[in-house]
Each structure stands twice: as structure tokens, then as C-alpha cells.
Design a protein around this motif. Structure first.
Motif, mmCIF file in Angstrom:
data_model
loop_
_atom_site.group_PDB
_atom_site.id
_atom_site.type_symbol
_atom_site.label_atom_id
_atom_site.label_comp_id
_atom_site.label_asym_id
_atom_site.label_seq_id
_atom_site.Cartn_x
_atom_site.Cartn_y
_atom_site.Cartn_z
ATOM 1 N N PHE A 1 37.189 31.471 28.944
ATOM 2 C CA PHE A 1 37.852 31.164 30.209
ATOM 3 C C PHE A 1 39.280 31.702 30.140
ATOM 4 O O PHE A 1 40.007 31.439 29.186
ATOM 5 C CB PHE A 1 37.859 29.655 30.437
ATOM 6 C CG PHE A 1 38.160 29.260 31.851
ATOM 7 C CD1 PHE A 1 37.199 29.379 32.836
ATOM 8 C CD2 PHE A 1 39.411 28.767 32.206
ATOM 9 C CE1 PHE A 1 37.460 29.016 34.143
ATOM 10 C CE2 PHE A 1 39.694 28.402 33.507
ATOM 11 C CZ PHE A 1 38.710 28.531 34.475
ATOM 12 N N HIS A 2 39.669 32.512 31.123
ATOM 13 C CA HIS A 2 40.991 33.127 31.092
ATOM 14 C C HIS A 2 41.587 33.195 32.498
ATOM 15 O O HIS A 2 40.880 33.085 33.496
ATOM 16 C CB HIS A 2 40.929 34.537 30.483
ATOM 17 C CG HIS A 2 39.954 35.440 31.181
ATOM 18 N ND1 HIS A 2 38.603 35.438 30.912
ATOM 19 C CD2 HIS A 2 40.132 36.384 32.143
ATOM 20 C CE1 HIS A 2 37.994 36.329 31.676
ATOM 21 N NE2 HIS A 2 38.904 36.912 32.431
ATOM 22 N N ARG A 3 42.889 33.408 32.542
ATOM 23 C CA ARG A 3 43.609 33.431 33.818
ATOM 24 C C ARG A 3 44.181 34.821 34.074
ATOM 25 O O ARG A 3 44.724 35.467 33.173
ATOM 26 C CB ARG A 3 44.756 32.417 33.798
ATOM 27 C CG ARG A 3 45.643 32.450 35.049
ATOM 28 C CD ARG A 3 46.748 31.408 34.973
ATOM 29 N NE ARG A 3 47.691 31.560 36.074
ATOM 30 C CZ ARG A 3 47.518 31.076 37.304
ATOM 31 N NH1 ARG A 3 46.407 30.406 37.596
ATOM 32 N NH2 ARG A 3 48.430 31.251 38.248
ATOM 33 N N HIS A 4 44.042 35.272 35.310
ATOM 34 C CA HIS A 4 44.665 36.514 35.761
ATOM 35 C C HIS A 4 45.905 36.155 36.570
ATOM 36 O O HIS A 4 45.814 35.402 37.557
ATOM 37 C CB HIS A 4 43.712 37.325 36.646
ATOM 38 C CG HIS A 4 42.489 37.813 35.937
ATOM 39 N ND1 HIS A 4 42.422 39.047 35.338
ATOM 40 C CD2 HIS A 4 41.273 37.237 35.754
ATOM 41 C CE1 HIS A 4 41.224 39.214 34.818
ATOM 42 N NE2 HIS A 4 40.505 38.124 35.053
ATOM 43 N N GLU A 5 47.030 36.678 36.162
ATOM 44 C CA GLU A 5 48.250 36.458 36.935
ATOM 45 C C GLU A 5 48.280 37.421 38.126
ATOM 46 O O GLU A 5 47.645 38.487 38.092
ATOM 47 C CB GLU A 5 49.474 36.695 36.048
ATOM 48 C CG GLU A 5 49.577 35.740 34.867
ATOM 49 C CD GLU A 5 49.725 34.289 35.290
ATOM 50 O OE1 GLU A 5 50.195 34.048 36.432
ATOM 51 O OE2 GLU A 5 49.367 33.400 34.493
ATOM 52 N N PRO A 6 48.969 37.075 39.201
ATOM 53 C CA PRO A 6 49.061 37.987 40.354
ATOM 54 C C PRO A 6 49.651 39.336 39.939
ATOM 55 O O PRO A 6 50.564 39.404 39.117
ATOM 56 C CB PRO A 6 49.996 37.253 41.314
ATOM 57 C CG PRO A 6 49.913 35.817 40.916
ATOM 58 C CD PRO A 6 49.722 35.821 39.433
ATOM 59 N N MET A 7 49.108 40.406 40.492
ATOM 60 C CA MET A 7 49.641 41.736 40.200
ATOM 61 C C MET A 7 49.307 42.671 41.340
ATOM 62 O O MET A 7 48.379 42.429 42.118
ATOM 63 C CB MET A 7 49.084 42.282 38.877
ATOM 64 C CG MET A 7 47.574 42.525 38.889
ATOM 65 S SD MET A 7 46.916 43.115 37.300
ATOM 66 C CE MET A 7 47.755 44.678 37.129
ATOM 67 N N CYS A 8 50.055 43.737 41.455
ATOM 68 C CA CYS A 8 49.827 44.740 42.501
ATOM 69 C C CYS A 8 49.850 46.118 41.852
ATOM 70 O O CYS A 8 50.797 46.450 41.127
ATOM 71 C CB CYS A 8 50.909 44.625 43.569
ATOM 72 S SG CYS A 8 50.631 45.672 45.016
#
Length: 353
Positions: free
Chosen positions: A330-337
């Protein structure tokens, strides 16, 4: 840290591999027809897929291979139940009754509706991005499939045709719902689907008086089912993970051409102008898809999930120690563009204006 790879890899090879295995199962199954009742053969194919994948699933635990794929979660169970019921139960049932009420020519042509239903539902219901090039490519592949299966007989859209169209709609819904499960272990999902669908088909076959064939024919059917249904379905689901539903379904629509090409060698069928034109249409569709380049600046919102991954541009999280790739947690993706070529995969299901 792994560098970025082509947006075509590994989704396109997986989808094409699924089409090749499924398409190859048709001429091999045809060799078994006449020796095995058609409905019983359908059950044997699915049971063979389920048992073969069960051996893979439990075998990797016995020999203690690393857990690469994310297991099914409780939240996946409603989607899994729907996939098994609609794709493994309702679809084959509608097909069997439909084929009993219509001509072989009409049945073969109507089966090509599955690819159209898959793409249409992905586009209109799930709002998956479908551009002009993809539509043209899918149209060329569908036209080639129709030409390949047309035998010059009169097309009849009777109640049998309605039931077969219903089966294609069921499989189109099934393919789109399966996308909801594409982050989970595809072997586990395909195993359950094969065992349930196989049991249902065997029960109906025996209830209508089908007799047991020779053990050698049963074994041959099980092997064909393991590869042409089971392994093919696993590759199809992995393709969904990387390409989205519409594109995976479009590549999978090449299966009739693969089957027809193998039938020429296996069954001694002759090469015809009809086959050549169908091949050119499908080659055009394949080229249009391979040449597609969807590239624009897009934003990733914060996301938490679990699936098999490597540390690429979308997975830059840290670990407290060495890891083996691919791995799952289980992992988290931080906001990115950012901007790069992509398909509507697990991380690119954003909307388009």
C-alpha cells in the motif's frame, strides 16, 4: 530508480498476447468438436483454465515465491461477484441458447459485437478517452473481423441473434468491470472466474445429456482452456492495467484473425481473397493504434492504493531498506503535474476537456 519506458510497453504486448492465445484456442477447439459435446467442451475449457491457474496460484505459495501482485481486498468482492456472474455465467449461457436458435453465419458475425460493446461502454459510461485514431483503428479491426467471419449466407437477426448480442453486451460489461479489479492479482481473479464458469457450463452440459469423452480428449481440452482462456485472461487483465479497457479490447479484437491464420495450417483451410483483405484491414487498425500518441500536460491528484509496481516516475516513495522489484504494498502518490505519452492506465484515468 527505474527509467521511463515506452508507453507501448508492456501493455500492447500483453493485449496482443491475450489475443494470440485466445485466437489460437479456436482452431484447437474445433479439432475437439465432434469428439466432445460443444457445451461440455466449454465447461472443460473453463475448468482447465481454473485448475491450471489454481496450480499456479497455490504453487507459488508452496515454493515461497515473493508476493508480487496485490491480493484481492474485501472492497473488490462486489466487483468480482459481478464479473463472475455476468462474464462467466450470463455471457456463456446467452451464447449457448443463442447459437441454438440462429445460423452459424449470423452467430459468428454477431460475436464481433463484443469489441464494439467493450469500447462503447468504456467511452460512453466510464468516460475513457477515445480519440479519432483509436476509433478508426477499431473500426478497421472490426471490419476485418466481420469480413473474416462472413460466409456469404443470409444474415438473420432473430431471437437467437438477440441472445448472442446480449452475450456480447454481457462480455462488454464484464471487460469494463474487470478494469475495477486490474490492480489486484489477475491469476487469482481468472482462477475464480474459470472455476465458476466451468462448473456452470459442465452442470448444464450434463443436465442436457452430454456424455463423458475419452480422457485424452478431456486432457487436451483442459490444456487448450488453460492457455487459451486462463493465461489469455490473465494477460488481458494485465493489459487493462496498462492500456485501459477500450484499447485492450481493440487489440483483443485481432483474435479472430489469429484463429483463422492458424486454421489454414492446422485444418488445411485455403487462403482466400477474403482472408487477405481482412488481414489488411486488421493490419491497418493495428498500425493506427500503435501510432497513437496521447501526450499532454496532466495533473495527478493524491492517490493511495496497492498494486504491483517498480520505482518509476510515478512511484518515487522511499523504503526503509533494500527491495525487490516489482513488488506490492500500500503506497501513496503525492499530487504532481507533468507531461509524457500515456494511456488511461491505473495512474492516468483523468478526464479530458
Amino acid at each position: 530508480m527505474q527509467t521511463s519506458r515506452s508507453h507501448l510497453w508492456p501493455g500492447v504486448p500483453l493485449a496482443l498476447g491475450a489475443a494470440i492465445l485466445f485466437g489460437a484456442s479456436a482452431p484447437f477447439s474445433k479439432l475437439l468438436l465432434g469428439r466432445i459435446d460443444p457445451w461440455l467442451l466449454a465447461g472443460i475449457l473453463y475448468i482447465g483454465a481454473g485448475i491450471g491457474l489454481a496450480a499456479v496460484h497455490f504453487g507459488r505459495h508452496i515454493i515461497k515465491l515473493p508476493q508480487v501482485e496485490a491480493p484481492l481486498q474485501k472492497t473488490d468482492l462486489p466487483w468480482l461477484a459481478a464479473v463472475v456472474a455476468i462474464g462467466g455465467g450470463l455471457g456463456p449461457l446467452l451464447l449457448m441458447f443463442g447459437l441454438s436458435l440462429t445460423s452459424a453465419a449470423s452467430g459468428s458475425l454477431l460475436l464481433n459485437l463484443e469489441g464494439l460493446a467493450t469500447m462503447g461502454i468504456a467511452w460512453l459510461v466510464f468516460k475513457e478517452n477515445v480519440d479519432r485514431r483509436l476509433l478508426l483503428g477499431a473500426g478497421a479491426i472490426l471490419a476485418g473481423a466481420v469480413m473474416l467471419t462472413w460466409n456469404g449466407q443470409k444474415f438473420q437477426f432473430d431471437w437467437g441473434g438477440v441472445l448472442i448480442a446480449g452475450a456480447c453486451l454481457a462480455w462488454g460489461i464484464d471487460n469494463n468491470l474487470t478494469r475495477k479489479l486490474s490492480a489486484a492479482d489477475p491469476v487469482q481473479i481468472a482462477m475464480i472466474k474459470g472455476l465458476v464458469a466451468g462448473t456452470v457450463n459442465l452442470a448444464f452440459a450434463f443436465s442436457f445429456g452430454a456424455g463423458l469423452p475419452l480422457a485424452s480428449y478431456i486432457a487436451a481440452g483442459a490444456v487448450v482452456g488453460f492457455l487459451g482462456v486462463g493465461v489469455s485472461l490473465v494477460m488481458f487483465m494485465l493489459g487493462l492495467r496498462h492500456l485501459g479497457t477500450a484499447r485492450t479490447g481493440a487489440y483483443f479484437s485481432l483474435a479472430p484473425f489469429i484463429g483463422a491464420a492458424l486454421a489454414i495450417g492446422l485444418l488445411g483451410e485455403t487462403m482466400s481473397a477474403q482472408f487477405a483483405v481482412a488481414g489488411l484491414l486488421m493490419a491497418l487498425g493495428l498500425w493506427l493504434h500503435l501510432a497513437e500518441r496521447h501526450d499532454h500536460e496532466h495533473r495527478h491528484e493524491a492517490l493511495e492504493h496497492d498494486h504491483a509496481h517498480v520505482h518509476d516516475e510515478h512511484h518515487k516513495h522511499a523504503h526503509s531498506g533494500p527491495v525487490i522489484e516489482p513488488h506490492t504494498h500500500f503506497h501513496r502518490h503525492e499530487p504532481m503535474c507533468h507531461k509524457h505519452p500515456h494511456y488511461p492506465d491505473l495512474h492516468h484515468r483523468h478526464s479530458h476537456g
